[in-house]
Structure formats: C-alpha cells, structure tokens
Design a protein around this motif. Structure first.
Motif, PDB file in Angstrom:
ATOM      1  N   GLY A 255       0.809  -1.211   0.000  1.00 45.07           N
ATOM      2  CA  GLY A 255       0.000   0.000   0.000  1.00 45.07           C
ATOM      3  C   GLY A 255       0.843   1.263   0.000  1.00 45.07           C
ATOM      4  O   GLY A 255       1.947   1.294   0.552  1.00 45.07           O
ATOM      5  N   TYR A 268      -0.613   0.534   6.527  1.00 44.89           N
ATOM      6  CA  TYR A 268      -1.637  -0.447   6.883  1.00 44.89           C
ATOM      7  C   TYR A 268      -2.215  -0.222   8.279  1.00 44.89           C
ATOM      8  O   TYR A 268      -3.229  -0.827   8.624  1.00 44.89           O
ATOM      9  CB  TYR A 268      -1.052  -1.865   6.826  1.00 44.89           C
ATOM     10  N   ALA A 273      -4.889   4.568   6.754  1.00 53.23           N
ATOM     11  CA  ALA A 273      -4.886   3.198   6.245  1.00 53.23           C
ATOM     12  C   ALA A 273      -6.146   2.448   6.677  1.00 53.23           C
ATOM     13  O   ALA A 273      -6.730   1.688   5.894  1.00 53.23           O
ATOM     14  CB  ALA A 273      -3.647   2.469   6.738  1.00 53.23           C
ATOM     15  N   ASP A 283      -5.381   0.266  -2.437  1.00 49.84           N
ATOM     16  CA  ASP A 283      -4.299   0.670  -1.547  1.00 49.84           C
ATOM     17  C   ASP A 283      -3.232   1.522  -2.222  1.00 49.84           C
ATOM     18  O   ASP A 283      -2.274   1.936  -1.587  1.00 49.84           O
ATOM     19  CB  ASP A 283      -3.654  -0.547  -0.872  1.00 49.84           C
TER      20      ASP A 283
END
Length: 404
Positions: A255, A268, A273, A283
């Motif tokens: 991501g 994340y 996120a 992402d």
C-alpha cells in the motif's frame, strides 16, 4: 593525583547529581541530598553553598509539626534562575509552554497549524511569532530563557535540531537552529515525540519502584505510527531511541504510504490506512494527510456493531503492528509495550490483531506474549518527556558554565 581539571570535572559531576536529586524528589534537606547521591556531608555542604551563592537553589526553613525543636532546612531550585520553552508540533496545531527552572508551568497556549502550500518556510515564521507571543505574555526577559525544547513526529537530527522528514512537511527539512538563532541565545533542542513518550514512561517506572524495567517500548497510534524504545544495560545505563518503525517495510510493493514509499507499516496501520481499508479503497490511492478522529469513531462504531469490513480494517491494522513489534522484540530484549496516542480509543478492536501478529513470531511462541499496557494521556507524557530531558540539560549547562 587529581589535576585541577579533573578535580573540576568531579565537582561538576557531583553538582549535577545533587541537582538531579532535587529534580526527582523535590525539596530536600542536606542529609537527604547526601543519602540520595551517596556523597559525603562535607561535599554536599560545599555544593549547596556554591549553588545557593550562584542563585541556582534556595533554602527554606520548615518548622516541625509539633512546633518544637529547630526548623528543618530544605533546598529547592530557585524558580527564577532561568526558563524553559516547550514547543510541541502535532498534526493539527502547535502548543507553546513556558516553564520555570523548578519545572512549574507558567503559561501555555495552542495555535492551529495552517495548511499552507509554502509549508516549512511559512511554518518557521509562525513558530518565531509564537515564541515572541509567549515572551510578550509572560514579560520574561529573553536572556532568561535558557533552552527551547521542540518535538515532532518524524525523523530528526537531535544534535543539529533539524527536522529531516515529517508527516506534516514531508521532505521539506526545517533547521530550527538556523531559524531561531538570530533572535535567541537559548540552547535549541529537537526530539522525536515518541522518544519523549518512552523517556517519560521510563522516568515514571523508575520513580515508582526505584528501579525501572530493563527495557520498554512505547507505541504511538494515530495519524502516524511512532515508536520509542528504552534499552537498559547491566550497568544501569539507558539508551533511548526512536527507530523509524512506522516506515519499516511490512510488504514489498504494498500500500502507498504518506512518505511516498509502498508497503510501510503505517500504510496499513495509520488512521488513513484504516479508513482506506474500511471503505475498500485501492491501496495505491494517495493517502489523506489528516483524518479526523470523528471519522475513525464512525468506523469503530460500525465495527463494534458487527460490520465486517470495518472490523477487518482494525484487525488487519493490529496484525501489521503485531508483526512489526515481533521483529523489534527479535532484535532487542523482551520488554513491556505501552500503547499511547489517539488510537488507544480503538484498542479493543486492535488488540486481537496485535496479539495475532505477535503470535506469528517464533520468539513470542517460545517466550510468551509481552505485556501490553495502555496509557491514554499521551500529551502529558510528551510534556513530561520534555521536562525530564530539557531541565537535566539546563542543570548540566549551568554547572558547566561555572557557579560563581
């Protein structure tokens, strides 16, 4: 045989020990300072006489509760010996605090941080203005400010007071030493915010039990992910560091992170996120620079009501954090981990994932789960960290400059 210079170094070291005892325990008698420092009565007498003559400490007499006998003489820092300014930079604002030499808060105010396209240059102007405003409000003489202590999330060069990278300004570096030096003769220091949190937690442990843990970690959850680590040696010495945990690689080509890289832990586990995953946004979408806590509260409410993707977003963030912590523990000693920051309000949703991520580590399977603690008031920890470190530096500077 001690030379004159080595004798002076011993004198300075002993003076710093005496001042450190007053910092840690408050007003103390001559005998108590001797007990806490392990220095002889004669040495303490000479030190306190020098410090009092130089206007660094003062003594007061306290009558016994019975009203009988000679009053008890105690020493404490002289509040007007000098002043400390604390500047705490956060995602949405800047807080300015003025503190006297005894550690008493005199004045404080906060200002919103404008999201200016000119970024760092305009921000340094705002900081200079904020410092001038604090000085004007307090009517303190500029030369009496001995140290300006600044903190921010991100990568810092503490020895040069340079903010190298931050989630706010990205790669736009800010040299606080160069920006403030024309107007201020005070020492200027810069620290990573989560390093100060770890330092404050360590001081609390030491103050509470007389002996803190061998090591500890502080994990700050929020818009950014920060980590502070205190490592203690067998000799009782400590090393405090702030590894770039939030931007450690979690998944290659993963991501998109606010730092511009891919696959960072923060990509994340940061607020943006969790928002991205809860709404199933790709992402590689450019992360939001700032996500209001109210938006995360809505996602958390849905997660607690059983909404599958909302719950998964928090659990997945927890797994990533747990994986990252397991790598930390594999490289260091076993240590308790204290969770701080605005993300603590979602700890019930994150904890199962954190424990799952930790449990995937061979070390954790062998030695068991580390102790996970939660401390809600991160701003107080940051401020305590500033005071503990900055006032100790001031003590050392005063002693090194000579006492009379």
């Amino acid at each position: 045989m001690l030379t004159k210079s080595s004798t002076e170094l011993v004198r300075q070291r002993n003076s710093v020990l005496a001042l450190a005892a007053l910092r840690r325990h408050g007003a103390l008698s001559h005998t108590e300072i001797s007990d806490f420092t392990g220095l002889s009565s004669a040495t303490i007498s000479a030190i306190t006489a020098d410090l009092e003559k130089a206007g660094v400490i003062e003594k007061s007499e306290q009558q016994a509760a019975s009203g009988r006998g000679r009053p008890r003489v105690q020493f404490r820092q002289r509040r007007d010996c000098g002043y400390l300014i604390v500047v705490i930079i956060s995602s949405d604002g800047v807080q300015y605090s003025l503190v006297d030499y005894a550690g008493t808060l005199i004045d404080r105010f906060s200002e919103e941080r404008s999201h200016d396209p000119h970024g760092a240059a305009r921000f340094t102007e705002a900081v200079r203005d904020g410092l001038e405003r604090l000085l004007s409000r307090s009517r303190i003489v500029r030369d009496k400010v001995l140290l300006i202590s600044i903190s921010s999330k991100g990568l810092v060069r503490s020895d040069e007071a340079v903010l190298v990278w931050s989630p706010i300004f990205g790669n736009d570096q800010i040299d606080f030493e160069a920006a403030l030096r024309p107007d201020w003769q005070a020492r200027i220091v810069l620290d990573n915010e989560t390093l100060l949190v770890a330092a404050a937690l360590d001081a609390r442990e030491e103050g509470g039990s007389g002996e803190g843990p061998r090591s500890l970690a502080a994990l700050s959850l929020g818009h950014s992910i920060g980590l502070g680590v205190v490592r203690r040696s067998g000799a009782g010495e400590r090393e405090i560091a702030a590894p770039n945990f939030g931007h450690m690689l979690h998944m290659p080509n993963g991501g998109l992170c606010r730092c511009g890289s891919r696959g960072c832990i923060e990509a994340y586990a940061g607020f943006y996120a969790i928002l991205r995953m809860a709404f199933e946004v790709p992402d590689d979408t450019i992360p939001a620079k700032f996500v209001p806590v109210s938006e995360l509260d809505k996602i958390a409410q849905r997660a607690r009501q059983g909404h599958r993707m909302s719950a998964f977003a928090f659990r997945h963030a927890g797994i990533v954090l747990g994986n990252g912590l397991s790598r930390l523990l594999s490289l260091t000693a076993r240590m308790p981990v204290t969770i701080t920051g605005p993300g603590t309000r979602y700890f019930d949703l994150l904890r199962p994932g954190i424990e799952e991520g930790l449990a995937q580590s061979h070390l954790v399977r062998m030695e068991g789960m580390p102790e996970l603690r939660v401390v809600l008031d991160e701003p107080m920890l940051v401020f305590e960290g500033h005071l503990n470190r900055a006032l100790s530096v001031i003590d050392g500077d005063i002693v090194a400059a000579g006492l009379g």
